[in-house]
Design a protein around this motif. Sequence first.
Motif, PDB file in Angstrom:
ATOM      1  N   CYS A 100      -1.761  22.677  -2.095  1.00 37.25           N
ATOM      2  CA  CYS A 100      -0.525  23.321  -1.261  1.00 37.25           C
ATOM      3  C   CYS A 100      -0.577  22.908   0.066  1.00 37.25           C
ATOM      4  O   CYS A 100      -1.032  22.735   1.305  1.00 37.25           O
ATOM      5  CB  CYS A 100      -0.926  25.033  -1.311  1.00 37.25           C
ATOM      6  N   HIS A 101       0.939  22.637   0.515  1.00 40.09           N
ATOM      7  CA  HIS A 101       0.993  22.562   2.030  1.00 40.09           C
ATOM      8  C   HIS A 101       2.347  23.160   2.402  1.00 40.09           C
ATOM      9  O   HIS A 101       2.795  23.875   2.620  1.00 40.09           O
ATOM     10  CB  HIS A 101       1.799  20.835   1.951  1.00 40.09           C
ATOM     11  N   THR A 102       1.458  23.693   3.890  1.00 35.82           N
ATOM     12  CA  THR A 102       3.262  23.816   4.842  1.00 35.82           C
ATOM     13  C   THR A 102       3.721  22.962   5.714  1.00 35.82           C
ATOM     14  O   THR A 102       3.243  21.983   6.415  1.00 35.82           O
ATOM     15  CB  THR A 102       1.930  24.838   5.421  1.00 35.82           C
ATOM     16  N   HIS A 103       4.984  23.195   5.905  1.00 33.29           N
ATOM     17  CA  HIS A 103       6.045  22.274   6.469  1.00 33.29           C
ATOM     18  C   HIS A 103       6.560  22.741   8.295  1.00 33.29           C
ATOM     19  O   HIS A 103       7.079  23.748   7.255  1.00 33.29           O
ATOM     20  CB  HIS A 103       6.703  21.586   5.667  1.00 33.29           C
ATOM     21  N   LEU A 104       6.138  23.295   8.453  1.00 30.87           N
ATOM     22  CA  LEU A 104       6.263  23.060   9.961  1.00 30.87           C
ATOM     23  C   LEU A 104       7.467  22.411  10.740  1.00 30.87           C
ATOM     24  O   LEU A 104       7.441  21.176  11.227  1.00 30.87           O
ATOM     25  CB  LEU A 104       5.377  24.174  10.513  1.00 30.87           C
ATOM     26  N   HIS A 105       8.822  22.591  10.561  1.00 30.36           N
ATOM     27  CA  HIS A 105      10.174  22.426  11.331  1.00 30.36           C
ATOM     28  C   HIS A 105       9.370  22.199  13.500  1.00 30.36           C
ATOM     29  O   HIS A 105       8.926  23.439  13.543  1.00 30.36           O
ATOM     30  CB  HIS A 105      11.641  23.224  11.082  1.00 30.36           C
ATOM     31  N   GLU A 106      10.143  21.140  13.316  1.00 34.92           N
ATOM     32  CA  GLU A 106      10.015  21.201  15.261  1.00 34.92           C
ATOM     33  C   GLU A 106      10.952  22.420  15.946  1.00 34.92           C
ATOM     34  O   GLU A 106      10.296  22.615  17.394  1.00 34.92           O
ATOM     35  CB  GLU A 106      10.551  19.941  15.651  1.00 34.92           C
TER      36      GLU A 106
END
Length: 242
Positions: free
Chosen positions: A236-242
């Motif tokens: 699982c991965h979580t990507h947070l936009h700036e």
Amino acid sequence: MQNVLETLKSQMLEAGAHAWSAARVLAQAPSEARTAALHAMARNLRAQQNDVLHANALDVARAHQAGRDAAFVDRLTLDPARLGAIANGLATIAALPDPVGATTESWTRPNSLRIARVRTPIGVIGMIFESRPNVAADASALALRAGNAIILRGGSDSTASVAAIIAPLRAALRETGLPESAIQAAPTADRDAVGLMLEGLNGMIDVIIPRGGKSLVERVQREARVPVFAHLEGVCHTHLHE
């Protein structure tokens, strides 16, 4: 207590024997028969909606009384829309290409011997899951599509719901000439039933599939004496936009 355990063991072994016999029939059943059964399952589930919702309301009431949190109760709860989605899912599975007998790969050896990899049914699947009653329908339909029998053991919180869901599914098998024992549920929510399934019911369960939290999956992997199709947290991965 010993008598209770012996009775449960006898019941589980009987279920295993019936499932084993049913699996042999399903492995030879034509695709058309299994497809017809799946469509009948969807129709029957819609027709018996009120019975399923009544049983589910009993499970939900018990969950509230036991102090279960809102997220747990939501996973357990069925309504007409959710039940309709389950029935639609059965029809979708019926429309899937039949995997039984499909050749996935073939090659010819230098001596002209031709070898092929052909999909065949596994046999009897033991499905152990927790609070989501929809798993009973989904797992049963997928097992049947692939020519397998299944023994279900849901969580104690969903006992009434699971029983109400598999009743119309078993009726559909009977109506279409297939053995209704191809879909069964453990006769009790007692944890000893899980242990017996993990032991393989004297060789009558071919594979165990756990569906639930980390502790359930870890127990299955630790104690199973038959092959397991398992998962834990996954990748699982979580990507947070700036």
